[in-house]
Scaffold this motif. Structure first.
Motif, short mmCIF file in Angstrom:
data_model
loop_
_atom_site.label_atom_id
_atom_site.label_comp_id
_atom_site.label_asym_id
_atom_site.label_seq_id
_atom_site.Cartn_x
_atom_site.Cartn_y
_atom_site.Cartn_z
N UNK A 224 42.91 -10.74 -2.60
CA UNK A 224 42.17 -11.66 -3.46
C UNK A 224 41.13 -12.40 -2.63
N UNK A 225 39.90 -12.43 -3.12
CA UNK A 225 38.80 -13.11 -2.42
C UNK A 225 37.95 -12.19 -1.57
N UNK A 226 38.44 -10.98 -1.27
CA UNK A 226 37.66 -10.04 -0.47
C UNK A 226 36.50 -9.49 -1.31
N UNK A 227 35.47 -9.02 -0.62
CA UNK A 227 34.31 -8.42 -1.29
C UNK A 227 34.46 -6.91 -1.30
N UNK A 228 34.05 -6.31 -2.42
CA UNK A 228 34.27 -4.87 -2.61
C UNK A 228 33.09 -4.27 -3.36
N UNK A 229 32.77 -3.01 -3.03
CA UNK A 229 31.76 -2.25 -3.75
C UNK A 229 32.44 -0.97 -4.25
N UNK A 230 32.11 -0.59 -5.48
CA UNK A 230 32.68 0.63 -6.06
C UNK A 230 31.57 1.49 -6.64
N UNK A 231 31.83 2.79 -6.68
CA UNK A 231 30.98 3.68 -7.47
C UNK A 231 31.92 4.40 -8.43
N UNK A 232 31.46 4.61 -9.63
CA UNK A 232 32.31 5.23 -10.63
C UNK A 232 31.57 5.40 -11.94
N UNK A 233 32.35 5.58 -12.99
CA UNK A 233 31.80 5.83 -14.32
C UNK A 233 32.34 4.81 -15.30
N UNK A 234 31.44 4.24 -16.09
CA UNK A 234 31.88 3.29 -17.13
C UNK A 234 32.73 4.03 -18.14
N UNK A 235 33.88 3.43 -18.44
CA UNK A 235 34.85 4.10 -19.30
C UNK A 235 35.36 3.12 -20.35
N UNK A 236 34.44 2.58 -21.15
CA UNK A 236 34.82 1.67 -22.22
C UNK A 236 34.99 0.24 -21.75
#
Length: 171
Positions: free
Chosen positions: A112-124
């Protein structure tokens, strides 16, 4: 042989310095596509059908992690990304979203509190709550994710500071 006058040096120093600083910044970690959604999570939550099955690269601050029998969910407070796709946490938030990871994700790897980047597909999207307030969370099926370390967040930043004053250091 022709020599450059001394007056040319200041004009050459600035571009050379900028080039050196830019070379220190890390490259983006995920390749963007022409079809990637440019909308913020807040905008995607308002019209999820418009962005369904579209690729995204989003990032933010981890709020919480939930582990289920077949997947894990990371709730994030979204921030804009810099040119290296690091979340700009000093900016105002752009809504919240849920990163859906297949399988088990160790919560200690997503603090909790860490920074994160994601790549993916919007799924609703899914209705939920933030505190007592109703909220709509865009859901992202994650292809790749990266939790940033403090060192990675500072890499490529300008560490040159100017100032006046007296300093005392004990080593």
């Amino acid at each position: 042989m022709r020599t450059r006058p001394a007056s040319m040096l200041p004009r050459l120093a600035l571009p050379a310095t900028l080039l050196m600083l830019a070379a220190c910044a890390p490259a983006p970690i995920y390749k963007t596509t022409a079809t990637a959604v440019i909308a913020t999570p807040l905008q995607a939550a308002q019209t999820p059908e418009r962005y369904s099955n579209q690729p995204v690269i989003w990032g933010g601050r981890i709020v919480q992690v939930k582990v289920f029998s077949d997947h894990s969910e990371v709730e994030l407070l979204a921030y804009p990304l810099d040119s290296s796709q690091r979340p700009k946490a000093n900016d105002s938030g752009n809504g919240r979203f849920i990163a859906v990871l297949s399988g088990y994700a160790e919560p200690l790897n997503y603090p909790s509190g860490a920074l994160m980047t994601i790549s993916g597909t919007l799924n609703g999207s899914r209705a939920g709550k933030v505190g007592e307030a109703d909220y709509v969370f865009p859901l992202v099926a994650v292809a790749q994710s990266h939790v940033w370390t403090a060192d990675e967040m500072n890499r490529g930043r300008n560490n040159v500071h100017f100032g006046l004053g007296v300093g005392v250091g004990i080593h």
